[in-house]
Scaffold this motif. Structure first.
Motif, short mmCIF file in Angstrom:
data_model
loop_
_atom_site.label_atom_id
_atom_site.label_comp_id
_atom_site.label_asym_id
_atom_site.label_seq_id
_atom_site.Cartn_x
_atom_site.Cartn_y
_atom_site.Cartn_z
N GLN A 69 -7.77 -43.46 4.94
CA GLN A 69 -7.18 -44.49 4.08
C GLN A 69 -5.88 -43.97 3.49
OE1 GLN A 69 -10.53 -44.89 1.29
NE2 GLN A 69 -10.50 -47.06 1.81
N THR A 70 -4.92 -44.88 3.34
CA THR A 70 -3.67 -44.56 2.66
C THR A 70 -3.44 -45.68 1.66
OG1 THR A 70 -2.86 -43.59 4.71
CG2 THR A 70 -1.24 -44.01 2.99
N GLU A 71 -3.25 -45.32 0.39
CA GLU A 71 -3.11 -46.32 -0.66
C GLU A 71 -1.92 -46.01 -1.55
OE1 GLU A 71 -6.79 -46.24 -2.86
OE2 GLU A 71 -7.91 -47.18 -1.22
N LEU A 72 -1.33 -47.06 -2.10
CA LEU A 72 -0.32 -46.93 -3.15
C LEU A 72 -1.08 -46.78 -4.47
CD1 LEU A 72 2.08 -49.84 -2.08
CD2 LEU A 72 2.24 -47.41 -1.48
N HIS A 73 -0.69 -45.82 -5.29
CA HIS A 73 -1.39 -45.57 -6.56
C HIS A 73 -0.41 -45.46 -7.71
CE1 HIS A 73 -5.62 -43.91 -5.51
NE2 HIS A 73 -5.30 -44.90 -4.71
N ALA A 74 -0.93 -45.73 -8.90
CA ALA A 74 -0.20 -45.54 -10.15
C ALA A 74 -1.09 -44.76 -11.10
CB ALA A 74 0.18 -46.87 -10.77
N THR A 75 -0.50 -43.88 -11.87
CA THR A 75 -1.22 -43.14 -12.91
C THR A 75 -1.12 -43.94 -14.19
OG1 THR A 75 -0.63 -41.07 -11.83
CG2 THR A 75 -1.36 -40.94 -14.12
N ILE A 87 -2.74 -49.76 -6.40
CA ILE A 87 -1.90 -50.91 -6.72
C ILE A 87 -1.55 -51.63 -5.43
CG2 ILE A 87 -1.01 -49.96 -8.88
CD1 ILE A 87 1.54 -49.15 -7.37
N GLU A 88 -1.18 -52.88 -5.53
CA GLU A 88 -0.91 -53.70 -4.34
C GLU A 88 0.50 -53.52 -3.79
OE1 GLU A 88 -3.35 -55.26 -2.71
OE2 GLU A 88 -4.60 -54.36 -4.26
N ALA A 89 1.47 -53.18 -4.65
CA ALA A 89 2.86 -53.05 -4.20
C ALA A 89 3.66 -52.30 -5.26
CB ALA A 89 3.48 -54.43 -3.95
N VAL A 90 4.82 -51.82 -4.84
CA VAL A 90 5.76 -51.17 -5.76
C VAL A 90 7.05 -51.98 -5.73
CG1 VAL A 90 7.11 -49.10 -6.25
CG2 VAL A 90 4.76 -48.88 -5.36
N LEU A 105 3.83 -43.17 -10.04
CA LEU A 105 3.55 -43.80 -8.76
C LEU A 105 3.45 -42.74 -7.68
CD1 LEU A 105 6.18 -46.68 -9.01
CD2 LEU A 105 3.70 -46.90 -9.34
N HIS A 106 2.57 -42.94 -6.69
CA HIS A 106 2.45 -42.01 -5.57
C HIS A 106 1.67 -42.67 -4.44
CE1 HIS A 106 -1.00 -41.31 -8.25
NE2 HIS A 106 -1.70 -41.00 -7.16
N ILE A 107 1.64 -42.01 -3.30
CA ILE A 107 0.89 -42.47 -2.14
C ILE A 107 -0.29 -41.54 -1.96
CG2 ILE A 107 0.95 -42.84 0.36
CD1 ILE A 107 4.04 -43.34 -0.03
N MET A 108 -1.50 -42.10 -1.96
CA MET A 108 -2.71 -41.28 -1.81
C MET A 108 -3.21 -41.32 -0.37
SD MET A 108 -3.57 -39.64 -4.49
CE MET A 108 -5.03 -38.98 -3.72
N LEU A 109 -3.50 -40.14 0.14
CA LEU A 109 -4.18 -39.99 1.42
C LEU A 109 -5.64 -39.70 1.09
CD1 LEU A 109 -1.60 -37.73 3.30
CD2 LEU A 109 -1.75 -40.22 3.26
N ILE A 110 -6.53 -40.55 1.55
CA ILE A 110 -7.95 -40.46 1.20
C ILE A 110 -8.76 -40.20 2.46
CG2 ILE A 110 -9.90 -41.73 0.17
CD1 ILE A 110 -7.69 -43.37 -1.36
N GLU A 111 -9.74 -39.32 2.34
CA GLU A 111 -10.58 -38.89 3.46
C GLU A 111 -9.70 -38.24 4.53
OE1 GLU A 111 -13.16 -41.98 4.91
OE2 GLU A 111 -13.63 -42.63 2.88
N LEU A 112 -9.10 -37.11 4.16
CA LEU A 112 -8.26 -36.37 5.10
C LEU A 112 -9.06 -36.01 6.35
CD1 LEU A 112 -6.43 -33.94 2.64
CD2 LEU A 112 -5.49 -35.98 3.75
N LYS A 113 -8.41 -36.09 7.49
CA LYS A 113 -9.08 -35.80 8.76
C LYS A 113 -9.12 -34.31 9.07
CE LYS A 113 -8.12 -40.34 10.63
NZ LYS A 113 -7.51 -41.13 11.69
N GLN A 114 -8.22 -33.53 8.44
CA GLN A 114 -8.21 -32.08 8.58
C GLN A 114 -7.43 -31.51 7.40
OE1 GLN A 114 -6.49 -33.92 11.21
NE2 GLN A 114 -4.57 -33.80 10.10
#
Length: 157
Positions: A69-75, A87-90, A105-114
């Protein structure tokens, strides 16, 4: 000589990327992904979005080769507690630079494959409302200091 070649390679990876879509005017600078401990299941990507054109919106990011998963996030702060939320958009103002950075604001990588190690890179697709899709390569950089290790504690590391 190896150090010089490594530096040149990282410089090429961090060169600005430009949007080729109808919105144009979007440039990505300073993209980076701090190295995480080998057992980490999440990581964050930070970058600067320089918008020299009309107002636009970053709608999504994809790093399919790297994470499930890759998501846009805000703290956000809730009282004294820092939380990270999807968040839905920047929104990107015309003629402005929007920084995706630690604590914001940042981009989260979730469930890294390696595990991601310094000197590797991650392909990332950024989809903009007007500018279309921009493909960039994000270098994984050595993490500086112990405080950085706690910067995404809210994501289960």
């Amino acid at each position: 000589m190896k150090t010089t070649l490594s530096c040149l390679f990282l410089l090429m990876l961090s060169a600005p990327a430009f949007a080729a879509g109808e919105g144009g005017g979007i440039r990505i600078e300073n993209a980076r992904l701090p190295e995480m401990p080998p057992a980490a299941k999440t990581a964050a990507i930070y970058l600067d979005i320089v918008n020299s054109g009309a107002a636009d919106r970053l709608l999504s990011a994809q790093a399919e080769a790297t994470a499930n998963q890759t998501e846009l996030h805000a703290t956000q702060f809730e009282g004294d507690i820092m939380r990270m939320r999807k968040i839905e958009a920047v929104d990107l103002a015309a003629g402005a630079t929007t920084a995706l950075k630690p604590g914001g604001l940042h981009i989260m990588l979730i469930e890294l494959k390696q595990p991601l190690r310094a000197s590797q890179s991650v392909p990332l697709a950024l989809r903009f409302e007007k500018a279309g899709t921009v493909q960039i390569t994000v270098p994984v950089l050595k993490r500086e200091g112990a405080a950085a290790a706690a910067s995404h504690a809210g994501h289960g590391q």
